[in-house]
Design an enzyme around this catalytic site. Structure first.
Site, PDB file in Angstrom:
ATOM      1  N   ASP A 158      33.459 -20.038  -4.628  1.00 30.87           N
ATOM      2  CA  ASP A 158      34.817 -20.534  -4.533  1.00 30.87           C
ATOM      3  C   ASP A 158      34.764 -22.033  -4.268  1.00 30.87           C
ATOM      4  OD1 ASP A 158      36.223 -18.192  -4.930  1.00 30.87           O
ATOM      5  OD2 ASP A 158      36.080 -17.607  -2.832  1.00 30.87           O
ATOM      6  N   ASN A 195      -7.894  -2.379  12.465  1.00 32.96           N
ATOM      7  CA  ASN A 195      -6.593  -2.261  11.805  1.00 32.96           C
ATOM      8  C   ASN A 195      -5.421  -2.608  12.706  1.00 32.96           C
ATOM      9  OD1 ASN A 195      -7.997  -1.430   9.585  1.00 32.96           O
ATOM     10  ND2 ASN A 195      -7.159   0.635   9.510  1.00 32.96           N
ATOM     11  N   ASP A 238      -6.476  -7.073  12.786  1.00 34.21           N
ATOM     12  CA  ASP A 238      -5.712  -7.430  11.579  1.00 34.21           C
ATOM     13  C   ASP A 238      -4.247  -7.713  11.863  1.00 34.21           C
ATOM     14  OD1 ASP A 238      -7.960  -7.138  10.121  1.00 34.21           O
ATOM     15  OD2 ASP A 238      -7.392  -5.281   9.106  1.00 34.21           O
ATOM     16  N   VAL A 252      -9.046   7.004   8.496  1.00 34.95           N
ATOM     17  CA  VAL A 252      -8.527   5.914   9.322  1.00 34.95           C
ATOM     18  C   VAL A 252      -8.607   4.586   8.572  1.00 34.95           C
ATOM     19  CG1 VAL A 252      -8.933   4.574  11.421  1.00 34.95           C
ATOM     20  CG2 VAL A 252      -9.003   7.064  11.507  1.00 34.95           C
ATOM     21  N   GLU A 310      -2.283   1.543   9.509  1.00 35.58           N
ATOM     22  CA  GLU A 310      -1.489   2.055  10.632  1.00 35.58           C
ATOM     23  C   GLU A 310      -0.364   1.126  11.076  1.00 35.58           C
ATOM     24  OE1 GLU A 310      -5.386   4.078  10.595  1.00 35.58           O
ATOM     25  OE2 GLU A 310      -4.831   1.968  10.580  1.00 35.58           O
ATOM     26  N   ILE A 340      -5.715   4.235   5.895  1.00 31.90           N
ATOM     27  CA  ILE A 340      -4.319   4.217   6.343  1.00 31.90           C
ATOM     28  C   ILE A 340      -3.998   2.893   7.037  1.00 31.90           C
ATOM     29  CG2 ILE A 340      -2.619   5.314   7.865  1.00 31.90           C
ATOM     30  CD1 ILE A 340      -4.292   7.910   7.546  1.00 31.90           C
TER      31      ILE A 340
END
Length: 880
Positions: A325, A705, A709, A278, A283, A281
């Site tokens: 252009d 996470n 975070d 965990v 998430e 990763i």
């Protein structure tokens, strides 16, 4: 079947007046009866289908495995929390997909095709979906045919029908043909079908079918949108996720082996492995990046730059050449005739209501008007701005345009193309047939055998030609665009290809399209950002250089090259010298493709603007194809990566600036999340390898996470634009996430956070008189130590986000209060920690306890250490 009927029959059947079109009320009634002119949309995925798709990710499978393991081991609270996190993450993904889908729908409405129709006797432009059966549709080069129509009038019109027929070559059309009922769609020369494209010429037609009743509607399943490819950013994120996932599995196996030899309990080993998986990763990474990208692209659309393909955001930050252009992008696209020249008048300055008595000047204006497709009434014009200016020129000379057009019926025309740089029409006035030609004066001089003097054609001499050339050069030095006009009488109707010969030259007009006020500053800003601005124009060398010099694009005539010189040079020589040029004059769309290829061969990242049908290849060839939203054809818009809703060069430079900032913000979020995850992995790895208990539980890591975070990561993605971003060099397109100091920041930040977490975990034991090596310590001591580690890693990560706002500038330079979203996110995250410490069910679920006041001081001071280290490293880097 419309193609089997005469024009009169089809008009009667649809109850339509060719001259005035439908009335507004009748159009509304038919819209109500037949519905909107659009194809039935592909069925969208439901929320549940989207939800299941979010779970189809192998990183999520690892979390599912964690759920199964914790359930098997009887850790029901942990399994419920992990499952809740999976559901929450999927729900966020569904919300983001629905939001993105709505944004795409809105974009489709913004960039949907428009149609010219006759309503109430006027030619107006409307949304294509408002076209109804019986509408008289006006077709011109570059326009999508928005419905199935029976052609009524055609003038050298060619239509590309590859979507229906598979034949990429455009087909010639002829309105007055009557065909057999069995004639295949591709051979119906008197019809034009929805989704086909007018490549040249012009015409009119009556709408016979709309929406699902069109030929395209019958095979709508064949034209559903292509499956979206992943963007380079998504591919990099996917690779990163897989790498991290594999690393997590490797670390888990290693820790499992270490724990086995340490003689740990099997249940404990599984739980520790789950926690490490965990921790490794990220998430919420993909969802956070998607949110940040969505916010950035939405912001760009509000600033007149619509991103059609998401990779364009990444590529924008790498652009180092902008090929623009001139007309309408660098200039205001408001052409005005300011001078004219005829043999017996010399150059005359045009003023309002000047009403000259010179017969040659009036003939010059008449030829220009009869050779124009634009309209100009009540101060509003449609069509090409150059032709609109010619109509206004006629008004200033006192010509009655309505009377002139009514008495001179157009029989046929030879449509303008960039190779000839000419346009011709054949008109009839009381049996008198006249060819009217306008275009580039240098091309006209080769086609004229006589010149108009005092209303009478006389043989043209070399002296006459030299006077015209001198007048053209004089106007060009004043940055005026020149256009010549000529005519000739013919005895019978002739083919378009025979029109442009033995002409009578009438004169030259000089017109100007003033530069946009903000362009010069934008060119300067681009140069400071390491971006070269290149001007592409159909103007003469002198005119082009005069404008480029005034805008700061070129400073010497040697920096100008013409289309003919490009042809003479050849591809190899062009590639060698391409960076010496800043202005490309008298170029065709084919030259633009050569220019792009030559610049890319030099390793440049090229942005190219375009608005016409023939610009599509160069827009496709460029790294960033930029279409004009106002003057651009539907073909150009569909070939582009970005659409400018204001046709303004300054918007391109602003888009590059925004693209750089968006990419930088995404990178900040990614590096912050990876630093945080690495800190968690290091803390877990060090503690378990040392034989300690795991300092963080799987549920605690998931909380960190996905909630703690994620909020600051999104807020970093909303960081205000860096005012100095355009002082940096363009980003290398091959640059990875860890370029520059990013990789060092991930490692140093992860190490600092990990070490702090381990030390505060140790301190949690120490203040109770125990050591982490002492496995006889009571459970409340372990719970207290984990609380210390949990809170210290959270506070260190939260405070650390402040240092990610800039790689070089300190938080005091960027301004602590300048990103209120980030401060708000940190405040909310802190409140969430207070909530799980004070709400009993949450406190129990996460196995936390309330620290004492001194411990809180340790946690806050420890949390500040990564921020302080990072800010000090910035100062030392500056001094070096």
């Amino acid at each position: 079947m419309p193609h089997t009927k005469t024009i009169e029959e089809i008009l009667n059947e649809l109850n339509t007046n060719l001259e005035t079109g439908l009335t507004g009320d009748e159009a509304k009634a038919r819209l109500s009866k037949y519905g909107y002119n659009r194809l039935t949309a592909q069925k969208k995925k439901g929320a549940f289908q989207l939800f299941l798709a979010q779970l189809n990710d192998w990183l999520i499978y690892i979390l599912f495995a964690a759920v199964v393991i914790t359930l098997t081991l009887g850790e029901y609270v942990d399994s419920i929390i992990i499952m809740a996190v999976i559901i929450l993450n999927a729900a966020l993904g569904v919300f983001q997909e629905i939001k993105a889908g709505n944004a795409i729908e809105a974009l489709k409405k913004i960039s949907s095709p428009r149609s010219l129709v006759k309503r109430d006797g006027k030619i107006i432009e409307i949304d294509a979906e408002l076209v109804v059966p019986g509408d008289i549709l006006i077709l011109d080069a570059g326009r999508f045919v928005s419905a199935d129509i029976r052609l009524i009038n055609t003038a050298a019109i060619r239509i590309e029908e590859s979507l229906l027929t598979g034949e990429s070559m455009a087909s010639e059309k002829e309105a007055h043909m009557i065909l057999d009922p069995k004639t295949p769609v591709g051979d119906r020369e008197n019809m034009a079908y929805m989704s086909s494209i007018v490549t040249s010429g012009r015409g009119e037609g009556v709408v016979t079918a709309t929406g699902m009743n069109t030929e395209v509607g019958k095979i709508a399943g064949l034209i559903e949108g292509e499956k979206e490819n992943k963007t380079p950013l998504e591919i990099r994120l996917s690779r990163l996720g897989k790498t991290l996932g594999k690393s997590a599995i490797g670390i888990c196996l290693f820790i499992f082996a270490v724990s086995f030899f340490q003689g740990r309990d099997l249940v404990e080993m599984f739980l520790v492995s789950v926690s490490l998986a965990v921790a490794a990763i990220p998430e919420g990474l993909a969802a956070i990046v998607a949110v940040v990208l969505s916010i950035g692209v939405t912001g760009m659309s509000k600033r007149n730059a619509i991103i059609r393909r998401l990779p364009a955001v990444e590529t924008l930050g790498s652009v180092n050449i902008i090929c623009s252009d001139k007309t309408g992008t660098l200039t205001q696209n408001r052409m005005t005739v300011v001078k004219y020249f005829a043999i017996n008048t010399d150059a005359v300055t045009v003023t309002e209501d000047m009403r000259p008595t010179d017969i040659d000047a009036k003939r010059l204006a008449e030829v220009m008007i009869l050779c124009s497709d634009a309209t100009y009434e009540d101060g509003k014009g449609t069509g090409d701005p150059t032709e609109t200016a010619l109509l206004q020129f006629g008004d200033k000379l006192g010509i009655d345009r309505k009377k002139l057009n009514a008495s001179n019926q157009r029989i046929s025309e030879y449509a303008f193309d960039s190779g000839r740089k000419l346009m011709s029409t054949l008109t009839q006035n009381e049996g008198r047939l006249v060819v009217n030609t306008k275009g580039a004066i240098d091309n006209l001089l080769n086609l004229c055998t006589r010149v108009l003097v005092g209303g009478k054609p006389i043989p043209i001499t070399e002296g006459h030609k030299n006077r015209f050339r001198e007048a053209m050069e004089s106007m060009s030095r004043e940055a005026l665009r020149t256009l010549g006009a000529a005519y000739r009488e013919v005895d019978a109707v002739i083919s378009p290809s025979d029109m442009e010969s033995k002409l009578v030259l009438t004169g030259i007009i000089g017109m100007i399209d003033p530069p946009r006020n903000e362009v010069k500053d934008s060119v300067k800003q681009a140069a400071e950002a390491g971006i070269i601005t290149v001007m592409i124009t159909g103007d003469h060398r002198n005119t082009a250089f005069a404008i480029a010099e005034s805008l700061g694009i070129a400073n010497h005539p040697d920096q100008v090259i013409t289309g003919s010189e490009i042809d003479d040079a050849g591809d190899m020589e062009l590639k060698e010298k391409i960076l010496d040029y800043r202005v490309f004059a008298r170029v065709s769309p084919e030259h633009k493709v050569k220019i792009v290829h030559a610049l890319k061969a030099k390793g440049k990242i090229v942005s190219m603007t375009g608005d016409g049908v023939n610009d599509a290849p160069s827009l496709k060839a460029a790294d960033i194809g930029v279409a004009m939203g106002i003057t651009g054809t539907d073909v150009a818009k569909n070939a582009s990566d970005m659409i400018l809703t204001d046709d303004n060069f300054a918007t391109i430079v602003r888009a590059v600036e925004q693209g750089r900032n968006i990419y930088n913000n995404i990178k900040k979020s990614i590096i912050f999340l990876l630093s945080s995850n690495l800190g968690e992995v290091i803390a877990m790895f060090v503690a378990v390898t040392a034989g300690w208990e795991a300092p963080l539980l799987a549920t605690q890591i998931l909380w960190i996470n996905l909630l703690t975070d994620s909020l600051p990561a999104v807020a970093l993605g909303m960081d205000p634009s860096d005012p100095d971003v355009m002082k940096e060099r363009p980003r290398n397109p091959d640059e990875g996430f860890f370029s520059g100091r990013a990789g060092f920041n991930v490692i140093s930040g992860g190490l600092t956070i990990g070490i702090i977490t381990v030390l505060t975990f140790w301190y949690g034991y120490y203040i109770h008189g125990y050591s982490p090596f002492d496995h006889s310590a009571p459970s409340y001591v372990l719970e207290y130590a984990r609380t210390m580690a949990f809170l210290s890693i959270i506070f260190s990560q939260l405070f650390y986000t402040l240092s990610f706002r800039h790689n070089v500038k300190t938080i005091f330079t960027t301004g602590i209060l300048s990103n209120r979203y980030l401060l708000g996110a940190i405040a909310i995250a802190i409140l969430l920690q207070v909530a799980i410490l004070t709400i009993p069910p949450l406190k129990t679920a996460f196995r936390l306890t309330m620290p004492d006041m001194f411990a809180w001081m340790i946690i806050i001071v420890a949390g500040l250490i990564p921020l302080i280290f990072r800010e000090l490293s910035k100062l030392f880097s500056k001094k070096r």
